[in-house]
Design an enzyme around this catalytic site. Sequence first.
Site, PDB file in Angstrom:
ATOM      1  N   LYS A 107       0.847  -1.205   0.000  1.00 20.13           N
ATOM      2  CA  LYS A 107       0.000   0.000   0.000  1.00 20.13           C
ATOM      3  C   LYS A 107       0.878   1.249   0.000  1.00 20.13           C
ATOM      4  O   LYS A 107       2.023   1.233   0.443  1.00 20.13           O
ATOM      5  CB  LYS A 107      -0.948   0.027   1.201  1.00 20.13           C
ATOM      6  CG  LYS A 107      -0.267   0.199   2.579  1.00 20.13           C
ATOM      7  CD  LYS A 107      -0.097   1.647   3.020  1.00 20.13           C
ATOM      8  CE  LYS A 107       0.685   1.748   4.299  1.00 20.13           C
ATOM      9  NZ  LYS A 107       1.756   2.524   4.541  1.00 20.13           N
ATOM     10  N   ASP A 143      -2.447  -1.743  10.690  1.00 17.75           N
ATOM     11  CA  ASP A 143      -2.690  -1.672   9.243  1.00 17.75           C
ATOM     12  C   ASP A 143      -3.247  -2.959   8.651  1.00 17.75           C
ATOM     13  O   ASP A 143      -3.579  -3.008   7.471  1.00 17.75           O
ATOM     14  CB  ASP A 143      -1.381  -1.334   8.499  1.00 17.75           C
ATOM     15  CG  ASP A 143      -1.066   0.156   8.550  1.00 17.75           C
ATOM     16  OD1 ASP A 143      -1.958   0.944   8.939  1.00 17.75           O
ATOM     17  OD2 ASP A 143       0.067   0.530   8.192  1.00 17.75           O
TER      18      ASP A 143
HETATM   19  P1  ATP Z   1       4.450   0.021   7.616  1.00 14.96           P
HETATM   20  O1  ATP Z   1       4.217   0.682   6.301  1.00 14.96           O
HETATM   21  O2  ATP Z   1       3.224  -0.656   8.165  1.00 14.96           O
HETATM   22  O3  ATP Z   1       5.190   0.860   8.600  1.00 14.96           O
HETATM   23  P2  ATP Z   1       6.796  -1.244   6.705  1.00 14.96           P
HETATM   24  O4  ATP Z   1       6.640  -1.532   5.253  1.00 14.96           O
HETATM   25  O5  ATP Z   1       7.525   0.005   7.069  1.00 14.96           O
HETATM   26  O6  ATP Z   1       5.381  -1.240   7.354  1.00 14.96           O
HETATM   27  P3  ATP Z   1       7.421  -3.983   7.226  1.00 14.96           P
HETATM   28  O7  ATP Z   1       8.023  -4.361   5.926  1.00 14.96           O
HETATM   29  O8  ATP Z   1       6.044  -4.414   7.503  1.00 14.96           O
HETATM   30  O9  ATP Z   1       7.543  -2.410   7.434  1.00 14.96           O
HETATM   31  O10 ATP Z   1       8.408  -4.570   8.347  1.00 14.96           O
HETATM   32  C1  ATP Z   1       8.792  -3.955   9.497  1.00 14.96           C
HETATM   33  C2  ATP Z   1       9.415  -4.978  10.471  1.00 14.96           C
HETATM   34  O11 ATP Z   1       8.527  -6.087  10.659  1.00 14.96           O
HETATM   35  C3  ATP Z   1      10.723  -5.575   9.982  1.00 14.96           C
HETATM   36  O12 ATP Z   1      11.727  -5.163  10.869  1.00 14.96           O
HETATM   37  C4  ATP Z   1      10.543  -7.081   9.984  1.00 14.96           C
HETATM   38  O13 ATP Z   1      11.590  -7.765  10.651  1.00 14.96           O
HETATM   39  C5  ATP Z   1       9.239  -7.333  10.696  1.00 14.96           C
HETATM   40  N1  ATP Z   1       8.416  -8.360  10.013  1.00 14.96           N
HETATM   41  C6  ATP Z   1       7.711  -9.315  10.589  1.00 14.96           C
HETATM   42  N2  ATP Z   1       7.069 -10.081   9.689  1.00 14.96           N
HETATM   43  C7  ATP Z   1       7.351  -9.576   8.476  1.00 14.96           C
HETATM   44  C8  ATP Z   1       6.991  -9.939   7.153  1.00 14.96           C
HETATM   45  N3  ATP Z   1       6.199 -10.966   6.896  1.00 14.96           N
HETATM   46  N4  ATP Z   1       7.469  -9.169   6.153  1.00 14.96           N
HETATM   47  C9  ATP Z   1       8.253  -8.110   6.419  1.00 14.96           C
HETATM   48  N5  ATP Z   1       8.651  -7.748   7.640  1.00 14.96           N
HETATM   49  C10 ATP Z   1       8.213  -8.479   8.678  1.00 14.96           C
END
Ligand code: ATP
Length: 297
Positions: free
Chosen positions: A11, A137
């Site tokens: 997203k 989210d």
């Molecule tokens: P948001 O936009 O909700 O802030 P994001 O894209 O910044 O999310 P994510 O990629 O969801 O961040 O990952 C953040 C943290 O979550 C990472 O440090 C990772 O180790 C942990 N994590 C746990 N499960 C997952 C997964 N399936 N995929 C990615 N990261 C994961």
Amino acid sequence: MRQIALKAYAKINLGLDVLRRREDNYHEVRMVMQSVTLYDKLTMKKISKDEISLSSNLGYLPNNDKNLVYKAIHLMREEYKITQGVKADLEKRIPVAAGLAGGSTDAAAALVGMNRLFHLKLSLERLMELGAKIGADVPYCVLRGTALSEGIGEILTPLSPLPACYILLAKPGINVSTRFVYENLEADKLPYHPDIDGMIEALEREELKGVTDRLSNVLETVTEKKYPIIGKIKQTMKENGALNSIMSGSGPTVFGIFDKKEKAEKALDKVREIELVKNSYLVEPFLPETKKYFLKR
Ligand code: ATP
């Protein structure tokens, strides 16, 4: 044994406003969310052993209860007293810790997958409710499409879909923790607030320019200030034909919206020349009513 395969879409935030910091330190937000055609692939199947077995193509991601896919499967097994085990394999294509809700969307796909695998016949609403137990989210990632997200992210209202366009995503090679950004946000002293209501009206009028004129994210006040590369990527996109460009979520991914594919392709070349840019993708809005969750049955 039957195996199912799901697409877990990333997203972006077309608008992200923070209204206030609550007593419990959560932030009350008002966000316009949009899924895009960049996705992780999640395959799931039942196994005879009474366990959750998770694997992924990224060595550094945990395969235990720290992974949101594991959490989602575990939650469903507890909630619906499922004793049969599940094997899941995650092919990550969405960059991690990028502001693209990668983890949340994987968790949402795992909930949908469990519903299908065990014939639970749960409604979308119930799956969204369960998703809220995993992360703010996750309910949106179950719903997908264009939506308004309020409260701490759990109050969702579907919106008119974003008109057809091309979206360029560029992530610099820095990791930004969502927690750091919210902790450093001065929620009561924000220098500007996005015009979320104006954006909703522009969506209703199907006016792409009305939407892009209002792209705005208050979390830039923290992340862009700390990492000037974000401003540089935005500038490059705007100088190369983007209708507008902002940071997604807590960053560091920047996106630009284009009305013509050729312009977006040209901007992609320019953005790739920026030394710090590590991942870049040309995608489109994902509208769930036109596409199916499942790759195959
Ligand atoms: P948001 O936009 O909700 O802030 P994001 O894209 O910044 O999310 P994510 O990629 O969801 O961040 O990952 C953040 C943290 O979550 C990472 O440090 C990772 O180790 C942990 N994590 C746990 N499960 C997952 C997964 N399936 N995929 C990615 N990261 C994961």
